[in-house]
Design a protein around this motif. Structure first.
Motif, mmCIF file in Angstrom:
data_model
loop_
_atom_site.group_PDB
_atom_site.id
_atom_site.type_symbol
_atom_site.label_atom_id
_atom_site.label_comp_id
_atom_site.label_asym_id
_atom_site.label_seq_id
_atom_site.Cartn_x
_atom_site.Cartn_y
_atom_site.Cartn_z
ATOM 1 N N PRO A 33 22.377 3.518 26.162
ATOM 2 C CA PRO A 33 21.082 2.917 26.493
ATOM 3 C C PRO A 33 20.364 2.476 25.219
ATOM 4 C CG PRO A 33 21.376 5.041 27.611
ATOM 5 C CD PRO A 33 22.470 4.925 26.593
ATOM 6 N N SER A 34 19.195 1.870 25.390
ATOM 7 C CA SER A 34 18.467 1.341 24.234
ATOM 8 C C SER A 34 18.090 2.466 23.274
ATOM 9 C CB SER A 34 17.201 0.617 24.689
ATOM 10 O OG SER A 34 16.249 1.540 25.192
ATOM 11 N N THR A 35 17.949 2.110 22.010
ATOM 12 C CA THR A 35 17.537 3.081 20.993
ATOM 13 C C THR A 35 16.197 3.703 21.366
ATOM 14 O OG1 THR A 35 18.683 1.763 19.323
ATOM 15 C CG2 THR A 35 17.069 3.363 18.520
ATOM 16 N N LYS A 36 15.277 2.893 21.848
ATOM 17 C CA LYS A 36 13.943 3.378 22.230
ATOM 18 C C LYS A 36 14.045 4.419 23.341
ATOM 19 C CE LYS A 36 9.481 1.578 23.869
ATOM 20 N NZ LYS A 36 8.764 0.338 24.281
ATOM 21 N N ASN A 91 17.651 6.886 12.703
ATOM 22 C CA ASN A 91 18.170 6.043 11.616
ATOM 23 C C ASN A 91 18.813 4.750 12.120
ATOM 24 O OD1 ASN A 91 17.460 7.736 9.455
ATOM 25 N ND2 ASN A 91 19.250 9.054 9.815
ATOM 26 N N GLU A 92 18.900 4.594 13.451
ATOM 27 C CA GLU A 92 19.501 3.380 14.017
ATOM 28 C C GLU A 92 18.529 2.209 13.951
ATOM 29 O OE1 GLU A 92 21.038 3.525 17.960
ATOM 30 O OE2 GLU A 92 22.298 5.274 17.565
ATOM 31 N N GLU A 93 19.074 1.026 13.774
ATOM 32 C CA GLU A 93 18.252 -0.185 13.893
ATOM 33 C C GLU A 93 18.121 -0.552 15.369
ATOM 34 O OE1 GLU A 93 19.423 -3.533 11.591
ATOM 35 O OE2 GLU A 93 19.618 -2.398 9.722
#
Length: 291
Positions: free
Chosen positions: A12-15, A48-50
């Motif tokens: 899923p999305s980083t957010k 730490n992910e973009e």
């Protein structure tokens, strides 16, 4: 959870993952239990992910089988709203799964398929003979094609521009074994040709969240009239349209314009079983149209 093998493979999305883990850690800490290093390590990695412009969403069907979709993280992307899954698509899929006999062994045309959730769910649970996904935006058609393949289906040849992901021999073998037959069609309601209409010949037409703008309403009604006219057997298809009522005026305009052209309609009673998660329970209605 986000460490489920499916979510690890198709994250899923980083957010979303950041928020989920933060909330999970808060709940765990409130129990005075021993800290779990795995939670903190996973959160540190995510921090730490973009941020990416795309993510995956995974939905579990009642059968336990997943539907996995690649989606945009933005509601509007590439000049279209078609790169995300809207609530009406989930709602229509829920109704379809509860009413699978409507679709079983029939040719289904979906107008405005977007990235494909409703159609993929129907193909996995309702046993249609043929399912025709359609849209008009090039970016949407590309994402739709990839999502269909991501869920283990093989498209009919020449249904879309070819994207070589496996050998042609393997694809041909898979097509021969596959039910239903799947097609992706580029379909512009305003410029659809007579040949396209004659090729479609659907028994059932579905659409989700295509009633949100007056101009689109007129184009949709015109398309439905054309589909009714160009029937080889003169048997009129069943039509089911799901939409979120955001603006009551737009909803009433749709009903008024249907009445003007002699298309009958009735509201389908709300289904009892909510299978998928919604942020907020949407105000979604499904209309059956008689064209």
């Amino acid at each position: 959870t986000i460490l489920h093998p499916l979510c690890v493979k198709y994250p899923p999305s980083t957010k979303y993952r950041r928020r989920f883990l933060t909330e999970l850690i808060k709940k765990h800490e409130s129990t005075a239990a021993e800290p779990l290093d795995e939670l903190y390590d996973t959160l540190a990695g995510i921090l730490n992910e973009e941020e990416s412009t795309h993510c995956y969403k995974n939905y579990l069907l009642p059968t336990g089988e997943p539907v996995t979709l690649s989606e945009s993280v933005a509601m509007i992307s590439g000049g279209t709203t078609g790169l995300v899954t809207w609530d009406a698509a989930l709602h229509l899929a829920e109704w379809a799964i509860e009413n699978s006999a409507v679709f079983s062994n029939r040719t289904v045309l979906e107008l405005g398929s977007g990235i494909g959730f409703t159609g993929i769910a129907i193909c996995k649970t309702c046993s249609p003979k043929t399912y025709i996904f359609s849209d008009c935006h090039p970016c949407v058609l590309r994402e739709l094609t990839e999502n269909i393949r991501l869920n283990g289906f093989v498209l009919e040849p020449d249904a879309t521009p070819r994207i070589q992901t496996e050998s042609q021999g393997q694809e041909a073998e898979a097509r021969n074994c596959q039910t239903p037959k799947l097609i992706v069609a580029e379909l512009d309601w305003g410029s659809v040709t007579e040949k396209q209409l004659l090729d479609l010949q659907p028994d059932v037409i579905v659409a989700a969240d295509v009633v949100y703008d007056p101009e689109i309403i007129f184009a949709l009604i015109g398309m439905l009239q054309k589909l009714s006219t160009f029937r080889a057997d003169r048997k009129r298809p069943e039509v089911y349209i799901a939409f979120t009522i955001r603006n009551p005026d737009t909803y009433h305009l749709f009903q008024t314009e249907l009445d003007k052209v002699g298309i009958g309609w009735q509201i389908i009673p709300a289904h009892s079983n909510s299978m998928f998660l919604y942020d907020v329970q949407p105000n979604v209605t499904i209309l059956q149209l008689f064209i």
